[in-house]
Design a protein around this motif. Structure first.
Motif, PDB file in Angstrom:
ATOM      1  N   SER A  84       0.839  -1.215   0.000  1.00 41.63           N
ATOM      2  CA  SER A  84       0.000   0.000   0.000  1.00 41.63           C
ATOM      3  C   SER A  84       0.867   1.254   0.000  1.00 41.63           C
ATOM      4  CB  SER A  84      -0.938  -0.001   1.215  1.00 41.63           C
ATOM      5  OG  SER A  84      -0.227   0.259   2.421  1.00 41.63           O
ATOM      6  N   TRP A  85       1.995   1.200   0.708  1.00 38.78           N
ATOM      7  CA  TRP A  85       2.922   2.339   0.694  1.00 38.78           C
ATOM      8  C   TRP A  85       3.558   2.492  -0.686  1.00 38.78           C
ATOM      9  CZ3 TRP A  85       5.748   0.833   5.905  1.00 38.78           C
ATOM     10  CH2 TRP A  85       4.842   0.998   6.967  1.00 38.78           C
ATOM     11  N   HIS A  86       3.869   1.363  -1.316  1.00 38.08           N
ATOM     12  CA  HIS A  86       4.410   1.399  -2.681  1.00 38.08           C
ATOM     13  C   HIS A  86       3.474   2.166  -3.614  1.00 38.08           C
ATOM     14  CE1 HIS A  86       6.961  -2.533  -2.173  1.00 38.08           C
ATOM     15  NE2 HIS A  86       7.493  -1.490  -1.561  1.00 38.08           N
ATOM     16  N   PHE A 108     -11.721  -1.265 -11.032  1.00 34.07           N
ATOM     17  CA  PHE A 108     -10.432  -1.781 -11.487  1.00 34.07           C
ATOM     18  C   PHE A 108      -9.386  -1.696 -10.371  1.00 34.07           C
ATOM     19  CE2 PHE A 108      -6.245  -0.724 -13.386  1.00 34.07           C
ATOM     20  CZ  PHE A 108      -5.987  -1.933 -14.009  1.00 34.07           C
ATOM     21  N   GLY A 109      -9.323  -0.547  -9.702  1.00 38.35           N
ATOM     22  CA  GLY A 109      -8.363  -0.365  -8.614  1.00 38.35           C
ATOM     23  C   GLY A 109      -8.620  -1.309  -7.451  1.00 38.35           C
ATOM     24  N   MET A 110      -9.899  -1.466  -7.091  1.00 42.29           N
ATOM     25  CA  MET A 110     -10.245  -2.359  -5.982  1.00 42.29           C
ATOM     26  C   MET A 110      -9.942  -3.820  -6.331  1.00 42.29           C
ATOM     27  SD  MET A 110     -13.803  -0.677  -4.564  1.00 42.29           S
ATOM     28  CE  MET A 110     -13.950  -1.913  -3.275  1.00 42.29           C
ATOM     29  N   LEU A 111     -10.209  -4.202  -7.589  1.00 40.10           N
ATOM     30  CA  LEU A 111      -9.927  -5.567  -8.014  1.00 40.10           C
ATOM     31  C   LEU A 111      -8.440  -5.879  -7.907  1.00 40.10           C
ATOM     32  CD1 LEU A 111     -10.937  -8.229  -9.362  1.00 40.10           C
ATOM     33  CD2 LEU A 111     -10.436  -7.143 -11.558  1.00 40.10           C
ATOM     34  N   GLN A 171      -4.640   7.067 -12.291  1.00 37.13           N
ATOM     35  CA  GLN A 171      -6.017   7.167 -11.804  1.00 37.13           C
ATOM     36  C   GLN A 171      -6.438   5.995 -10.928  1.00 37.13           C
ATOM     37  OE1 GLN A 171      -9.094   8.868 -14.037  1.00 37.13           O
ATOM     38  NE2 GLN A 171      -7.811   9.594 -15.699  1.00 37.13           N
ATOM     39  N   SER A 172      -5.801   4.826 -11.127  1.00 31.75           N
ATOM     40  CA  SER A 172      -6.211   3.652 -10.351  1.00 31.75           C
ATOM     41  C   SER A 172      -5.385   3.438  -9.084  1.00 31.75           C
ATOM     42  CB  SER A 172      -6.125   2.397 -11.223  1.00 31.75           C
ATOM     43  OG  SER A 172      -4.790   2.156 -11.636  1.00 31.75           O
ATOM     44  N   ALA A 173      -4.169   3.968  -9.042  1.00 32.04           N
ATOM     45  CA  ALA A 173      -3.276   3.746  -7.891  1.00 32.04           C
ATOM     46  C   ALA A 173      -3.880   4.181  -6.551  1.00 32.04           C
ATOM     47  CB  ALA A 173      -1.935   4.444  -8.128  1.00 32.04           C
ATOM     48  N   PRO A 174      -4.577   5.346  -6.468  1.00 35.12           N
ATOM     49  CA  PRO A 174      -5.148   5.737  -5.166  1.00 35.12           C
ATOM     50  C   PRO A 174      -6.137   4.716  -4.620  1.00 35.12           C
ATOM     51  CG  PRO A 174      -5.192   7.584  -6.704  1.00 35.12           C
ATOM     52  CD  PRO A 174      -4.807   6.392  -7.496  1.00 35.12           C
ATOM     53  N   ALA A 194      -5.664   2.565  -1.325  1.00 36.53           N
ATOM     54  CA  ALA A 194      -6.635   2.769  -0.244  1.00 36.53           C
ATOM     55  C   ALA A 194      -7.121   1.443   0.331  1.00 36.53           C
ATOM     56  CB  ALA A 194      -7.816   3.583  -0.759  1.00 36.53           C
ATOM     57  N   ILE A 195      -7.485   0.496  -0.558  1.00 35.54           N
ATOM     58  CA  ILE A 195      -8.018  -0.778  -0.062  1.00 35.54           C
ATOM     59  C   ILE A 195      -6.940  -1.579   0.666  1.00 35.54           C
ATOM     60  CG2 ILE A 195      -7.584  -2.089  -2.200  1.00 35.54           C
ATOM     61  CD1 ILE A 195     -10.307  -3.459  -1.656  1.00 35.54           C
ATOM     62  N   LEU A 196      -5.680  -1.483   0.204  1.00 36.04           N
ATOM     63  CA  LEU A 196      -4.591  -2.191   0.884  1.00 36.04           C
ATOM     64  C   LEU A 196      -4.176  -1.480   2.162  1.00 36.04           C
ATOM     65  CD1 LEU A 196      -2.362  -3.213  -2.164  1.00 36.04           C
ATOM     66  CD2 LEU A 196      -3.803  -4.698  -0.769  1.00 36.04           C
ATOM     67  N   PHE A 197      -4.273  -0.144   2.173  1.00 37.62           N
ATOM     68  CA  PHE A 197      -3.913   0.625   3.370  1.00 37.62           C
ATOM     69  C   PHE A 197      -4.871   0.308   4.518  1.00 37.62           C
ATOM     70  CE2 PHE A 197      -3.860   4.482   6.014  1.00 37.62           C
ATOM     71  CZ  PHE A 197      -2.495   4.586   6.256  1.00 37.62           C
ATOM     72  N   VAL A 198      -6.158   0.088   4.179  1.00 32.03           N
ATOM     73  CA  VAL A 198      -7.168  -0.209   5.200  1.00 32.03           C
ATOM     74  C   VAL A 198      -7.068  -1.659   5.663  1.00 32.03           C
ATOM     75  CG1 VAL A 198      -9.647  -0.398   5.642  1.00 32.03           C
ATOM     76  CG2 VAL A 198      -8.743   1.582   4.401  1.00 32.03           C
ATOM     77  N   THR A 199      -6.936  -2.578   4.707  1.00 26.93           N
ATOM     78  CA  THR A 199      -6.951  -4.006   5.054  1.00 26.93           C
ATOM     79  C   THR A 199      -5.567  -4.566   5.382  1.00 26.93           C
ATOM     80  OG1 THR A 199      -6.719  -4.645   2.705  1.00 26.93           O
ATOM     81  CG2 THR A 199      -8.964  -4.376   3.568  1.00 26.93           C
ATOM     82  N   GLY A 200      -4.507  -3.900   4.874  1.00 28.52           N
ATOM     83  CA  GLY A 200      -3.148  -4.407   5.031  1.00 28.52           C
ATOM     84  C   GLY A 200      -2.732  -4.719   6.453  1.00 28.52           C
ATOM     85  N   PRO A 201      -2.893  -3.784   7.397  1.00 29.04           N
ATOM     86  CA  PRO A 201      -2.471  -4.066   8.777  1.00 29.04           C
ATOM     87  C   PRO A 201      -3.169  -5.278   9.381  1.00 29.04           C
ATOM     88  CG  PRO A 201      -2.809  -1.711   8.467  1.00 29.04           C
ATOM     89  CD  PRO A 201      -3.293  -2.376   7.224  1.00 29.04           C
ATOM     90  N   PHE A 202      -4.465  -5.480   9.047  1.00 30.11           N
ATOM     91  CA  PHE A 202      -5.201  -6.635   9.579  1.00 30.11           C
ATOM     92  C   PHE A 202      -4.706  -7.937   8.945  1.00 30.11           C
ATOM     93  CE2 PHE A 202      -8.098  -2.992   9.891  1.00 30.11           C
ATOM     94  CZ  PHE A 202      -8.369  -3.008  11.255  1.00 30.11           C
ATOM     95  N   VAL A 203      -4.496  -7.904   7.619  1.00 26.88           N
ATOM     96  CA  VAL A 203      -3.991  -9.094   6.922  1.00 26.88           C
ATOM     97  C   VAL A 203      -2.610  -9.465   7.456  1.00 26.88           C
ATOM     98  CG1 VAL A 203      -3.213 -10.013   4.692  1.00 26.88           C
ATOM     99  CG2 VAL A 203      -5.324  -8.680   4.818  1.00 26.88           C
ATOM    100  N   ASP A 204      -1.748  -8.458   7.592  1.00 23.47           N
ATOM    101  CA  ASP A 204      -0.383  -8.715   8.057  1.00 23.47           C
ATOM    102  C   ASP A 204      -0.354  -9.216   9.496  1.00 23.47           C
ATOM    103  OD1 ASP A 204       0.772  -8.013   5.641  1.00 23.47           O
ATOM    104  OD2 ASP A 204       0.966  -5.906   6.178  1.00 23.47           O
TER     105      ASP A 204
END
Length: 338
Positions: free
Chosen positions: A46-48, A78-81, A188-191, A195-205
């Motif tokens: 997500s930081w990447h 597309f970004g969320m997928l 256009q898709s990177a944000p 966003a979806i990885l920034f929110v879910t990433g800490p929980f997944v990790d």
């Protein structure tokens, strides 16, 4: 001919950038995760994507590329997928053995071929399919060691394969159908991916590592490697969209397996990872498969160019005949009116 050679040069540049940046980031992340203990892969991704978006925003302000609006619903989905596919791949690695995870990555190529054949009516010759089979066999021998199956891990792997294939096919389709560049689509898709990885990433990790990313000891060395990883990721993300847009999702996956072979070789050379005769044989078989795939693709591309060039005079005649006919009809009608 100048345009063709210029296009080929662009493709070669994209392929080289993708290989160089991907191998570099694997080596950097391996040092970060294995040596420094930073195991939070999803959050790091997500930081990447955040740094990639910020870099592209600066490039846009400096007029390095022109922004082209894309339908917001398309970009969000597309970004969320793509974000979900990254999370599923990380979960697949967490729930499965490394060998089964490698098999999951190998399955992406045949599944992509299947989807493009069914839904996009794309034809793959028997020679292309054969070369891909040789490639997959070689990479399988080189990288797949143990195969431990479990129900949850298998479901996650299937979902990861499906979302990854669809995401890469859409990356190619959107660029061609909407006539947008790789840079415009990534910008256009990177944000939304981030966003979806920034929110879910800490929980997944935390689920995968039993550690909290916010309580990790961020020494100057760790921060330095994170910054370096994010900077390299800008080139990785850019080259990914560039390669898929200029070639195809299947070619990108073939390139990905080349990276796997290079990472194995670099790991042995630089990091002194274990390296067996099985690895060597597998890499050699994979290289043969890649060479065959490149040769057959080049031949098919040349054949298509020759066909297109040979049909151009006929197309011109078809285009000009109605115009000439209408011109005579207009002239006759004017004479009759006078």
């Amino acid at each position: 001919m100048g345009e063709i050679s210029g296009y080929q040069l662009g493709v070669m540049g994209a392929l080289f950038l993708s290989v160089a940046s991907s191998v570099s980031i694997v080596i950097c992340n391996k040092a970060l995760m294995s040596n420094l203990g930073f195991q939070f892969a999803t959050t790091l991704t997500s930081w990447h994507l955040m740094v990639t978006y910020c870099s592209l925003h600066v490039a846009l302000r400096l007029n390095f590329f022109e922004n082209k609006p894309i339908d917001l619903k398309t970009v969000i989905l597309f970004g969320m997928l793509n974000g979900v596919s990254i999370g599923l791949l990380n979960l697949s690695l967490g729930f499965n053995s490394i060998g089964f995870y490698q098999m999951t990555k190998l399955a992406i190529i045949p599944f992509t071929v299947l989807l493009e054949t069914i839904f996009l009516n794309k034809q793959f010759s028997q020679k292309i399919k054969f070369s891909l089979s040789i490639l997959l066999l070689g990479v399988g021998i080189a990288s797949v060691t143990d195969l431990q199956l479990n129900f949850v891990g298998t479901i996650l792997s299937l979902l990861a394969i499906i979302t990854t294939c669809i995401g890469q096919i859409l990356t190619n389709t959107i660029q061609k159908k909407l006539n947008v560049s790789s840079t415009q689509l990534l910008y256009q898709s990177a944000p939304f991916q981030s966003a979806i990885l920034f929110v879910t990433g800490p929980f997944v990790d935390q689920f995968l590592t039993n550690q909290n990313v916010f309580y990790f000891n961020y020494s100057p060395l760790v921060v330095g490697f994170i910054v370096l990883s994010c900077l390299i990721a800008v080139f990785v993300n850019f080259s990914t969209f560039l390669v898929i847009g200029k070639t195809s999702p299947v070619t990108y996956q073939v390139l990905g397996h080349l990276k796997t072979c290079l990472v194995l070789a670099f790991g042995y050379t630089l990091l002194h990872d274990p390296f067996t005769s099985r690895n060597i044989v597998g890499i050699l078989i994979a290289i043969v498969g890649m060479g065959m795939y490149s040769y057959f693709c080049a031949n098919e591309t040349k054949r298509k160019v020759i066909v297109e060039v040979s049909t151009m005079p006929q197309m011109k005649e078809r285009d000009t005949t109605p115009l000439l006919a209408s011109h005579h009809q207009d002239k006759e009608s004017k004479d009759s009116v006078v």
